[in-house]
Design an enzyme around this catalytic site. Structure first.
Site, PDB file in Angstrom:
ATOM      1  N   HIS A 112       0.807  -1.219   0.000  1.00 48.37           N
ATOM      2  CA  HIS A 112       0.000   0.000   0.000  1.00 48.37           C
ATOM      3  C   HIS A 112       0.842   1.272   0.000  1.00 48.37           C
ATOM      4  CE1 HIS A 112      -3.878   2.109   0.904  1.00 48.37           C
ATOM      5  NE2 HIS A 112      -4.348   1.035   0.324  1.00 48.37           N
ATOM      6  N   ASP A 173      -7.230   4.379   9.119  1.00 50.26           N
ATOM      7  CA  ASP A 173      -8.599   4.349   8.589  1.00 50.26           C
ATOM      8  C   ASP A 173      -8.850   3.085   7.763  1.00 50.26           C
ATOM      9  OD1 ASP A 173      -9.657   6.686   9.670  1.00 50.26           O
ATOM     10  OD2 ASP A 173      -8.749   7.920   8.117  1.00 50.26           O
ATOM     11  N   GLU A 284     -12.394  13.026  13.557  1.00 50.10           N
ATOM     12  CA  GLU A 284     -11.861  13.250  12.223  1.00 50.10           C
ATOM     13  C   GLU A 284     -12.704  14.300  11.525  1.00 50.10           C
ATOM     14  OE1 GLU A 284     -11.334   9.997   9.591  1.00 50.10           O
ATOM     15  OE2 GLU A 284      -9.595   9.189  10.640  1.00 50.10           O
TER      16      GLU A 284
END
Length: 506
Positions: A112, A173, A284
């Site tokens: 990633h 997240d 957030e």
């Protein structure tokens, strides 16, 4: 004068050529590992290693790119380890080849990374997800923790720990990432203001250094290596095992979303929420630009007794909510596209100036992807790790997360560069999170007065700069260098309509 200058120029060129020629000749003397060793020799030496797992040389396509999907650098080989010993054996072998070998090593979890950090061009990529993951061991008590493999996915840890009413305290997240991958960076989400990033919630690590040494470390045992590796961008060692702090897991959460049209009010409320000792567990925010339809369709509440309305807000797992978006994008063929993401840590003193310029004059929309923005408390972040943050009590994570789906990659890259240029010209103490730079000079600027310590530790734990070449912080002397375009164009200014969205969890 022209003739003299020309002769001097040719003499200098001849001397330079002679030096290069002599280096090449000396490096090819029989009996030395040298630059002239071809890939077949290296393949043979790697293939002859006694491993519990195995090495592949042919099917390397998937290890040639990452989530950022902007670079493609095929490795020479992929190691599929079945033990920590396999990783140690390969690293020791490459170390033994010496400084004249250009072989490097990249540990790859879920791939990633954004800028080729998980790649090793013509090197060895270690498939960390091949590392066996024994049963996830959970230890209860006054300070509960879980022992996991560095190649384990956070989503699997969540599901297992929830069976015991526990969960790690801090998350990212997106949970379909490996433990070793996020701990090599930081691991930031909406809990970071309260518990710090994931690297603040680790009791112990097992590391294989660039010298092939398997070392157990913690705050008390080999503390320098422990703190170096956490947030160390994979430069000092490969995380093969981690002991993660756990806390109580609530059965249900209250998810509150509030819409703002004024940034000052938005940021003031966020800072108030993270200052409360007994308040929310998750904070957030996000920014929406030029999307006025939200103003008419936004719902900030619903009637719990109305089952139809209430069902729209049900979620099987709050923490794994981002994965649902991935599933939808994959179904549309929109997941494996370039992701020119930019993550910044912006000090509180600069956030209003930053938001005014960026959201009014640089960005015209965020139709390509979300923009996250939320504050964290510096006091909750350890100063001993390798992570670099602004030097203020409160700073903001600002994450631009676009997907280049319609041949707009260059536009998005230019946009990112304009943001970075503005920060530099305004002398803001902004730091990149998941940092990417093209030159060592830029890396030195990023680390500031901590560069000398970082470089010293690199020499201590990875003296030949074998590990994590994709970051381009340290380069092996014989490694090929690649040049990448940096975009720095101006775009017409225009006034944007923007809204701010806060997400908090009780």
């Amino acid at each position: 004068m022209r003739l003299t200058s020309s002769l001097r120029f040719h003499r200098q060129n001849n001397k330079t050529f002679l030096r290069i020629f002599m280096i090449l000749v000396l490096s090819c003397i029989p009996g030395r590992t040298n630059l002239c060793s071809n890939h077949s020799d290296t393949r043979s030496s790697l293939d002859s290693l006694d491993l519990e797992g195995y090495i592949t040389f042919d099917d390397v396509h998937n290890a040639s790119k990452d989530f950022g999907n902007r670079y493609q650098f095929p490795p020479l080989a992929i190691l599929h380890p079945k033990s920590v010993s396999d990783i140690s054996t390969v690293l020791r072998h490459i170390l033994h080849l010496g400084s004249t070998s250009n072989i490097t090593v990249a540990a790859r979890g879920h791939g990633h990374s954004l800028q080729g950090q998980a790649l090793a061009h013509q090197g060895v990529v270690i498939n960390m997800e091949s590392l066996p993951s024994p049963d996830i061991k959970i230890y209860k008590g006054t300070q509960p923790y879980v022992d996991v493999s560095g190649g384990e996915l956070w989503i699997n840890i969540l599901r297992e720990t929830l069976k015991h009413g526990l969960s790690p305290k801090s998350w990212t997240d997106y949970l379909h990432l490996t433990v070793g991958g996020t701990l090599s960076n930081a691991g930031i989400s909406g809990q970071a203001f309260k518990h710090g990033p994931q690297i603040n919630n680790v009791y112990q690590l097992e590391i294989v250094t660039g010298k092939g040494e398997a070392v157990t470390c913690s705050k008390k045992l080999n503390p320098e290596l422990f703190h170096s590796v956490l947030g160390g961008l994979g430069q000092f060692g490969i995380i093969t095992r981690a002991r993660i702090s756990l806390g109580p897991a609530p059965h249900m959460v209250k998810w509150i979303r509030v819409l703002y049209s004024d940034f000052s009010t938005f940021s003031r409320d966020q800072e108030h929420l993270i200052s409360k000792k007994k308040g929310f567990d998750f904070v957030e925010g996000s920014v929406t630009i030029n999307r006025t339809e939200l103003l008419n369709n936004w719902r900030s509440s619903f009637t719990p007794n109305d089952s139809t309305e209430a069902s729209q807000f049900k979620s099987d797992e709050f923490l794994d909510r981002v994965h649902l978006g991935e599933i939808k994008l994959r179904a549309k063929g929109l997941w494996e596209v370039p992701h020119p993401w930019l993550n910044l840590l912006v000090p509180k003193s600069s956030i209003f100036e930053f938001a005014t310029e960026v959201f009014n004059n640089i960005l015209t929309s965020n139709n390509n992807g979300p923009i996250l923005i939320y504050p964290v408390n510096q006091s909750k972040w350890s100063k001993h790790t390798s992570l670099i943050t602004p030097n203020e009590d409160i700073f903001y994570l600002v994450a631009f997360l676009p997907s280049a789906v319609q041949n707009d990659l260059e536009h998005l890259l230019r946009q990112n560069q304009r943001v970075l240029n503005f920060c530099a010209e305004a002398n803001m103490d902004v730091k990149q999170y998941l940092p990417h730079y093209e030159t060592q000079r830029e890396w030195i600027s990023h680390f500031g007065n901590r560069w000398e310590t970082f470089a010293k530790r690199k020499h201590e734990y990875d003296p030949l700069a074998i590990l994590a070449p994709g970051h381009r912080i340290f380069q092996k002397a014989t490694q090929l260098y690649h040049t990448y375009n940096t975009f720095n164009f101006n775009k017409p200014r225009g006034k944007n309509i923007h809204t701010f969205k806060g997400i908090i969890k009780k």
